[in-house]
Design a protein around this motif. Structure first.
Motif, PDB file in Angstrom:
ATOM      1  N   LYS A 299       0.824  -1.209   0.000  1.00  0.00           N
ATOM      2  CA  LYS A 299       0.000   0.000   0.000  1.00  0.00           C
ATOM      3  C   LYS A 299       0.858   1.259   0.000  1.00  0.00           C
ATOM      4  CE  LYS A 299      -3.958   2.153   2.274  1.00  0.00           C
ATOM      5  NZ  LYS A 299      -5.005   2.004   3.339  1.00  0.00           N
ATOM      6  N   GLY A 300       1.914   1.270   0.829  1.00  0.00           N
ATOM      7  CA  GLY A 300       2.775   2.446   0.885  1.00  0.00           C
ATOM      8  C   GLY A 300       3.464   2.717  -0.436  1.00  0.00           C
ATOM      9  N   THR A 301       3.956   1.647  -1.076  1.00  0.00           N
ATOM     10  CA  THR A 301       4.626   1.804  -2.374  1.00  0.00           C
ATOM     11  C   THR A 301       3.635   2.238  -3.446  1.00  0.00           C
ATOM     12  OG1 THR A 301       6.186   0.061  -1.735  1.00  0.00           O
ATOM     13  CG2 THR A 301       6.113   0.655  -4.064  1.00  0.00           C
ATOM     14  N   SER A 302       2.456   1.617  -3.449  1.00  0.00           N
ATOM     15  CA  SER A 302       1.425   1.948  -4.425  1.00  0.00           C
ATOM     16  C   SER A 302       0.993   3.413  -4.306  1.00  0.00           C
ATOM     17  CB  SER A 302       0.214   1.023  -4.242  1.00  0.00           C
ATOM     18  OG  SER A 302      -0.854   1.395  -5.083  1.00  0.00           O
TER      19      SER A 302
ATOM     20  N   ILE B 139       1.026  -1.945  -7.878  1.00  0.00           N
ATOM     21  CA  ILE B 139       2.367  -2.469  -8.129  1.00  0.00           C
ATOM     22  C   ILE B 139       2.327  -3.985  -8.320  1.00  0.00           C
ATOM     23  CG2 ILE B 139       3.402  -0.618  -6.780  1.00  0.00           C
ATOM     24  CD1 ILE B 139       4.051  -2.823  -4.639  1.00  0.00           C
ATOM     25  N   HIS B 140       3.428  -4.522  -8.833  1.00  0.00           N
ATOM     26  CA  HIS B 140       3.607  -5.967  -8.951  1.00  0.00           C
ATOM     27  C   HIS B 140       4.480  -6.443  -7.791  1.00  0.00           C
ATOM     28  CE1 HIS B 140       2.083  -5.099 -12.858  1.00  0.00           C
ATOM     29  NE2 HIS B 140       3.236  -4.683 -13.362  1.00  0.00           N
TER      30      HIS B 140
ATOM     31  N   LEU C 200      -2.419  -4.199  -5.558  1.00  0.00           N
ATOM     32  CA  LEU C 200      -1.542  -5.226  -6.115  1.00  0.00           C
ATOM     33  C   LEU C 200      -2.076  -5.654  -7.472  1.00  0.00           C
ATOM     34  CD1 LEU C 200       0.704  -7.396  -5.890  1.00  0.00           C
ATOM     35  CD2 LEU C 200      -0.910  -8.792  -4.574  1.00  0.00           C
ATOM     36  N   ASP C 201      -1.238  -5.554  -8.491  1.00  0.00           N
ATOM     37  CA  ASP C 201      -1.628  -5.967  -9.845  1.00  0.00           C
ATOM     38  C   ASP C 201      -1.147  -7.395 -10.099  1.00  0.00           C
ATOM     39  OD1 ASP C 201      -2.365  -6.190 -12.472  1.00  0.00           O
ATOM     40  OD2 ASP C 201      -1.099  -4.564 -13.211  1.00  0.00           O
TER      41      ASP C 201
ATOM     42  N   VAL D 137      13.758  -3.389  -8.467  1.00  0.00           N
ATOM     43  CA  VAL D 137      13.080  -3.880  -7.264  1.00  0.00           C
ATOM     44  C   VAL D 137      12.646  -2.668  -6.438  1.00  0.00           C
ATOM     45  CG1 VAL D 137      13.270  -5.294  -5.203  1.00  0.00           C
ATOM     46  CG2 VAL D 137      14.468  -5.983  -7.293  1.00  0.00           C
ATOM     47  N   LEU D 138      11.371  -2.582  -6.153  1.00  0.00           N
ATOM     48  CA  LEU D 138      10.803  -1.417  -5.479  1.00  0.00           C
ATOM     49  C   LEU D 138      11.086  -1.417  -3.984  1.00  0.00           C
ATOM     50  CD1 LEU D 138       7.355  -1.461  -7.310  1.00  0.00           C
ATOM     51  CD2 LEU D 138       9.359  -0.048  -7.852  1.00  0.00           C
ATOM     52  N   TYR D 139      11.153  -2.600  -3.396  1.00  0.00           N
ATOM     53  CA  TYR D 139      11.499  -2.743  -1.980  1.00  0.00           C
ATOM     54  C   TYR D 139      11.876  -4.197  -1.718  1.00  0.00           C
ATOM     55  CZ  TYR D 139       6.906  -4.927  -1.207  1.00  0.00           C
ATOM     56  OH  TYR D 139       5.828  -5.778  -1.265  1.00  0.00           O
TER      57      TYR D 139
END
Length: 325
Positions: free
Chosen positions: A154-157, A164-165, A196-197, A293-295
């Protein structure tokens, strides 16, 4: 934020084993006093901990994941600073203060009350991750249960303003019913809320996935899964090729979740005799680094009886943050 403790050098001093003529990572790391200072930092990777096991207990797992953050620091702070380990590349931001959440959880009597506390932790994780991603940096999240995947997503989105994936190395899907929040349904909540996708799972166990989840996954074209069994008889190269297919599915742009339940004989909330080994996980992390990589999230480790668990977590993080020459 009242529930976040920003670290200073004094906060980690007791972890560092000083030796003349050597510099340990904990001696050279940067610390900042607020989220507002993130953007001015040189560090690309921002590490923080979530010392809780409330989501795990809510999912009938073994407690102990609250100890992973401290075990990680005990090893990570003693990595040698050298030409391969650059302290300017990362920072230890601090930890979500879970003491009040833990105290409240010990006074609860139902799983639904535990779920309400998990939702409060969700809000804190979401806020911290969003601030880090908005600053243009990559969060590295340590400790706690896999319930925290929801806050990471959720935070990244919210920071990127899009779904996000995610690629999840795990023995379990964590797509259980959304009747209350716990460590086994973070991805299901994220899916339902369209945060989440594409969702790829690597190494799930046939013995611990209920049929209703298989039914749901098989209908969703944005979900891909491989079993641990699919990797058992492969060579190292074949395993990496198979893993790369999972990264391709999530478009080479994803949050990386690593549940320590996926690792053979690794002390965790649902320890298993059959799983990937530590070196295979390290190889997967290094291969992931070739993508965006996002996280990185390491969860479900329960190191109370095994000092090597913190060292393994430290290897995973150092592999992820190292800039290869």
């Amino acid at each position: 934020m009242e529930s976040f403790d920003f670290y200073t050098k004094n906060r980690i001093t007791h972890y560092i084993k000083h030796r003349k003529g050597e510099t340990k990572l904990g001696e050279a790391l940067e610390f900042i006093p607020s989220f507002e200072d993130l953007e001015s930092s040189e560090a690309r990777y921002v590490i923080f901990g979530i010392p809780e096991d409330i989501g795990v207990r809510g999912n009938f797992g073994q407690p102990g994941t609250s100890k992973a953050w401290s075990a990680f620091l005990n090893s990570f702070c003693n990595i040698q600073v050298n030409e391969y380990n650059d302290p300017k590349n990362c920072m230890i931001l601090g930890e979500i203060n879970c003491s009040s959440f833990t105290k409240a959880s010990l006074a609860t009597y139902t799983k639904f009350e535990l779920g309400e506390i998990v939702q409060q932790i969700d809000a804190q994780v979401t806020m911290v991750v969003e601030k880090i991603v908005r600053s243009g940096k990559t969060p590295v999240i340590i400790g706690g249960g896999h319930n925290n995947a929801y806050g990471n997503i959720k935070g990244t989105s919210q920071a990127l303003e899009r779904p996000i994936h995610v690629l999840n190395i795990d023995a379990h899907t964590d797509l259980r019913e959304t009747d209350y929040r716990h460590s086994g349904n973070g991805f299901k909540y994220a899916k339902e809320e369209k945060l989440l996708d594409r969702y790829a799972m690597v190494g799930i166990h046939k013995n611990y996935t209920p049929q209703y989840i298989f039914d749901e996954m098989n209908k969703d074209k944005h979900i891909k899964y491989t079993f641990l069994d699919d990797y058992l008889h492969l060579t190292t190269i074949e395993k990496l090729i198979k893993f790369k297919k999972a990264t391709d599915f999530v478009r080479n742009n994803f949050g990386l979740e690593i549940d320590c339940d996926s690792i053979k004989n690794f002390d965790s909330s649902a320890m298993t005799p059959s799983g990937f080994n530590v070196n295979e996980i390290r190889s997967f992390i290094k291969l992931s680094k070739k993508q965006e990589v996002l996280y990185l999230h390491l969860c479900e480790a329960s190191p109370e009886k095994n000092a090597m668990i913190g060292k393994a977590l430290s290897y995973f993080v150092s592999d992820f943050i190292r800039e290869e020459k």
